[in-house]
Design an enzyme around this catalytic site. Structure first.
Site, PDB file in Angstrom:
ATOM      1  N   LYS A  18       0.983  -1.266  -0.151  1.00 63.58           N
ATOM      2  CA  LYS A  18       0.094   0.055  -0.040  1.00 63.58           C
ATOM      3  C   LYS A  18       0.693   1.317   0.061  1.00 63.58           C
ATOM      4  O   LYS A  18       0.451   2.255  -0.547  1.00 63.58           O
ATOM      5  CB  LYS A  18      -1.023  -0.023   1.199  1.00 63.58           C
ATOM      6  CG  LYS A  18      -2.122  -0.838   1.100  1.00 63.58           C
ATOM      7  CD  LYS A  18      -3.012  -0.672   2.282  1.00 63.58           C
ATOM      8  CE  LYS A  18      -2.359  -0.744   3.632  1.00 63.58           C
ATOM      9  NZ  LYS A  18      -1.890  -1.878   3.958  1.00 63.58           N
ATOM     10  N   ASP A  72       6.676   3.776   6.111  1.00 59.17           N
ATOM     11  CA  ASP A  72       6.311   3.991   4.514  1.00 59.17           C
ATOM     12  C   ASP A  72       6.497   5.627   4.365  1.00 59.17           C
ATOM     13  O   ASP A  72       6.265   5.988   2.972  1.00 59.17           O
ATOM     14  CB  ASP A  72       4.743   3.644   4.661  1.00 59.17           C
ATOM     15  CG  ASP A  72       4.474   2.521   4.261  1.00 59.17           C
ATOM     16  OD1 ASP A  72       5.075   1.833   3.481  1.00 59.17           O
ATOM     17  OD2 ASP A  72       3.477   1.862   5.081  1.00 59.17           O
ATOM     18  N   ASP A 161      -9.804  -6.028  10.175  1.00 57.51           N
ATOM     19  CA  ASP A 161      -8.731  -5.960  11.435  1.00 57.51           C
ATOM     20  C   ASP A 161      -9.702  -5.125  12.500  1.00 57.51           C
ATOM     21  O   ASP A 161     -10.271  -4.089  12.140  1.00 57.51           O
ATOM     22  CB  ASP A 161      -7.540  -4.931  11.517  1.00 57.51           C
ATOM     23  CG  ASP A 161      -6.691  -5.923  10.509  1.00 57.51           C
ATOM     24  OD1 ASP A 161      -6.890  -7.212  10.268  1.00 57.51           O
ATOM     25  OD2 ASP A 161      -5.657  -5.427   9.926  1.00 57.51           O
ATOM     26  N   GLU A 163      -8.747  -3.389  14.905  1.00 57.32           N
ATOM     27  CA  GLU A 163      -8.250  -2.056  15.262  1.00 57.32           C
ATOM     28  C   GLU A 163      -8.617  -1.029  14.358  1.00 57.32           C
ATOM     29  O   GLU A 163      -8.455   0.153  14.686  1.00 57.32           O
ATOM     30  CB  GLU A 163      -6.498  -2.264  15.359  1.00 57.32           C
ATOM     31  CG  GLU A 163      -6.110  -3.346  16.510  1.00 57.32           C
ATOM     32  CD  GLU A 163      -5.961  -4.798  15.963  1.00 57.32           C
ATOM     33  OE1 GLU A 163      -6.690  -5.038  14.996  1.00 57.32           O
ATOM     34  OE2 GLU A 163      -5.186  -5.394  16.684  1.00 57.32           O
ATOM     35  N   CYS A 393      25.360   6.598  12.786  1.00 60.39           N
ATOM     36  CA  CYS A 393      25.079   6.800  14.345  1.00 60.39           C
ATOM     37  C   CYS A 393      25.655   6.151  15.187  1.00 60.39           C
ATOM     38  O   CYS A 393      26.864   6.233  15.255  1.00 60.39           O
ATOM     39  CB  CYS A 393      23.638   6.459  14.356  1.00 60.39           C
ATOM     40  SG  CYS A 393      22.718   7.272  15.679  1.00 60.39           S
ATOM     41  N   HIS A 531      21.576  10.651  10.459  1.00 56.38           N
ATOM     42  CA  HIS A 531      21.375   9.536   9.457  1.00 56.38           C
ATOM     43  C   HIS A 531      20.859  10.028   8.220  1.00 56.38           C
ATOM     44  O   HIS A 531      20.031  10.715   7.761  1.00 56.38           O
ATOM     45  CB  HIS A 531      19.853   8.837   9.944  1.00 56.38           C
ATOM     46  CG  HIS A 531      19.930   8.144  11.185  1.00 56.38           C
ATOM     47  ND1 HIS A 531      19.980   6.829  11.269  1.00 56.38           N
ATOM     48  CD2 HIS A 531      20.033   8.592  12.463  1.00 56.38           C
ATOM     49  CE1 HIS A 531      20.015   6.513  12.593  1.00 56.38           C
ATOM     50  NE2 HIS A 531      20.275   7.412  13.108  1.00 56.38           N
ATOM     51  N   GLU A 533      20.728   8.581   5.572  1.00 61.74           N
ATOM     52  CA  GLU A 533      19.651   7.854   4.763  1.00 61.74           C
ATOM     53  C   GLU A 533      18.282   8.290   4.708  1.00 61.74           C
ATOM     54  O   GLU A 533      17.627   8.368   3.564  1.00 61.74           O
ATOM     55  CB  GLU A 533      19.738   6.167   4.860  1.00 61.74           C
ATOM     56  CG  GLU A 533      19.178   6.327   6.380  1.00 61.74           C
ATOM     57  CD  GLU A 533      20.128   6.278   7.711  1.00 61.74           C
ATOM     58  OE1 GLU A 533      19.634   5.785   8.821  1.00 61.74           O
ATOM     59  OE2 GLU A 533      21.021   6.891   7.385  1.00 61.74           O
TER      60      GLU A 533
END
Length: 556
Positions: A18, A72, A161, A163, A393, A531, A533
């Site tokens: 997704k 995501d 689900d 939740e 890090c 970081h 990245e």
């Protein structure tokens, strides 16, 4: 025009992609000239993923405004180049905490607090980006009053689900309130049964039926499949699910996730969304820069082997690092072949065999003492054998400890995180962290400035990227990068490191914290407290990863 809202839900099973579909929709709408943002709603009760084990949830991604989020959001930023904030990542925990705090404050005037309407109303406010938190937080990184054409909302988990039920109810209500300004995209799975030699649409039919039972009719179906779907299968799904044939698209396995937006465009996913909303479709954007990138990816033949030293043997645990290496490889016309090396298994006796054939070593970030001795051994191997080595890090901190033990002669040197009794705490807890007892969201998080030393390898890397329009410097030698740590380089040892060959070439101007170390006499031996990245995107690969891969190519 009014802001349009796209809701992306999933059915049958999780991990269908997704996030990739949401990012692809965002990219395609951007290519048409629209201003877009993408947000993730996760049904778990944690406030954020910051305290979750990477084995549970993959990497924790950090936004510029210092919020720990779902991985995501990394896909969203890499695909679209947008800068997400804390307002792009919402969990059930945050929703309930907001409502409970209001109840404790007396805002509801004695009313009984219920899932409907109080929880669903707060979810709707967040989906519409009208929450009070949006108005008072992150204004430095994203203006409170946004002028957005499209808001894409991905809901985690799968239909059915327990939740996610309040989120589905909120979407149901918004669909009625917004009319044509809202579209629901549902991603499902079409499995192939080898014994029957058939693709089965029944799971998709059941998933859509369950969604309809919640009062939501999907406008568009994206069918995740490992085999090409014929038009007859698409027509069958369209007929049984009350969806137009042109609104049934397939998401086949691709050689790369970056091929997905092109596949979706060819099938008219963005055009279908615009027709449903009532916007003229117009010409299909060329997306030249994206296609140029894909062409470079397809033409990259030579492989460069990189050893990824960490303790989490799970691809998603180091997702952004892996993608940053891949992107930098493509822009250097090579394929970055990444080999995970479990740091718990590295010893002085086997490190040479484990690193055999590696053109470069990445010492990964993390927390806790498990596997750190293996990272220290890997850092020593990279330094003594002059193999390009990149510490991120905790990885940078292990490079510092290794140097203290084997060059400065402090055999008992360590981090206060691992040994608070060490007499040589070359890595120490940050002053403002000493009295903190809460674990969640209390580290040094988000973007901080760093001044680079002129003439250093890192300064050359950033300057080269800025000159080629792949990266933007805040000023001539000032960068801004994202952090996630509690411990830091101990400045009491700084002069000793400098005089023995490890240079502190990046400094935060406000706190004087050491952000970057390097050994100039080596081909490429650099550690960053931040970081990098998190800042690497498809069209703008990060300068340090670009420079690192270049050094690895030279090495190989």
């Amino acid at each position: 025009m009014n802001t349009k809202y796209i809701f992306v839900t999933g059915g049958v099973v999780s991990s269908l992609g997704k996030g990739i579909i949401s990012a692809s929709i965002g990219k395609l709408l951007q290519a048409r000239g629209y201003k877009v943002t993408i947000q993730k709603f996760d049904p778990y009760i944690n406030i954020d993923p910051g305290t979750l084990n990477p084995y549970e949830h993959g990497e924790c991604y950090v936004t510029e405004d210092g919020f720990e989020t779902d991985l995501d959001l990394g896909h969203y930023e890499r695909f679209t180049g947008i800068h997400t904030t804390r307002n792009n990542s919402i969990t059930t925990g945050r929703i309930y905490k907001t409502v409970i705090d209001r109840e404790r404050h007396g805002d509801y005037l004695g009313k009984t607090i219920q899932v409907v309407p109080h929880i669903t109303d707060e979810i709707k406010r967040r989906m519409l980006r009208q929450s009070e938190e949006l108005r008072v937080k992150s204004e430095e990184f994203a203006p409170a009053q946004e002028d957005l054409d499209f808001v894409i909302t991905e809901v985690g988990g799968t239909i059915g689900d327990i939740e996610s039920a309040p989120f589905m109810e909120a979407i149901r209500q918004l669909r009625w309130q917004l009319g044509r300004d809202a579209v629901c995209v549902h991603l499902t799975y079409v499995p192939y049964l080898k014994a029957a030699d058939e693709l089965k649409t029944k799971p998709t039919q059941h998933s859509v039926k369950e969604l309809q039972g919640m009062g939501i009719q999907p406008d568009i179906l994206v069918l995740r499949t490992e085999r090409h779907l014929s038009d007859s299968i698409r027509l069958k799904v369209a007929s049984f699910c009350n969806v137009d044939l042109e609104c049934v698209v397939q998401s086949e396995d691709m050689p790369s996730i970056y091929e997905v937006p092109v596949s979706m465009q060819k099938q008219g996913l963005d055009a279908a969304i615009m027709r449903k909303i009532g916007i003229p479709v117009g010409e299909t954007p060329a997306m030249k820069s994206w296609h140029d990138f894909l062409e470079k990816q397809r033409n990259a033949k030579h492989e460069v082997h990189i050893g990824l030293v960490g303790k989490y043997d799970l691809q998603d645990a180091y997702k952004s690092i892996r993608e940053s290496l891949n992107l930098a490889g493509i822009y250097n016309d090579v394929k970055a072949k990444i080999h995970f090396v479990n740091s718990e298994e590295i010893t002085t006796d086997n490190v040479a065999s484990k690193m055999e054939g590696m053109a470069g070593i990445v010492v990964c970030p993390g927390f806790g003492s498990r596997g750190i001795e293996g990272k220290i051994i890997a850092a020593e191997y990279g330094r003594t054998n002059d193999i390009p080595t990149f510490g991120i890090c905790l990885g940078m901190q292990m490079m510092v400890i290794e140097f203290a033990r084997n060059v400065l002669g402090y055999k008992d040197a360590n981090s206060a995180e691992m040994d608070d009794k060490t007499p040589h705490n070359v890595i120490d807890i940050m002053e403002e962290q000493k009295n903190i007892t809460q674990m969640g969201g209390t580290m040094r998080l988000g973007a901080y400035e760093c001044e680079l030393r002129e003439g250093s390898k890192v300064a050359q890397a950033y300057t080269a990227a800025a000159n080629s329009s792949l990266f933007t410097l805040h000023s001539s030698l000032t960068i801004s990068e994202r952090h996630r740590h509690r411990y830091e380089f101990n400045n009491a040892y700084k002069d000793e490191y400098e005089s023995n060959g490890m240079k502190c070439v990046g400094i935060n101007p406000a706190s004087n914290l050491v952000e970057i170390v390097e050994i100039p006499e080596k081909k490429w031996y650099i550690g960053t407290q931040f970081h990098p990245e998190y800042s690497s995107t498809v069209l703008h690969p990060h300068p340090l990863f670009m420079s690192f891969i270049k050094a690895c190519i030279w090495k190989s």
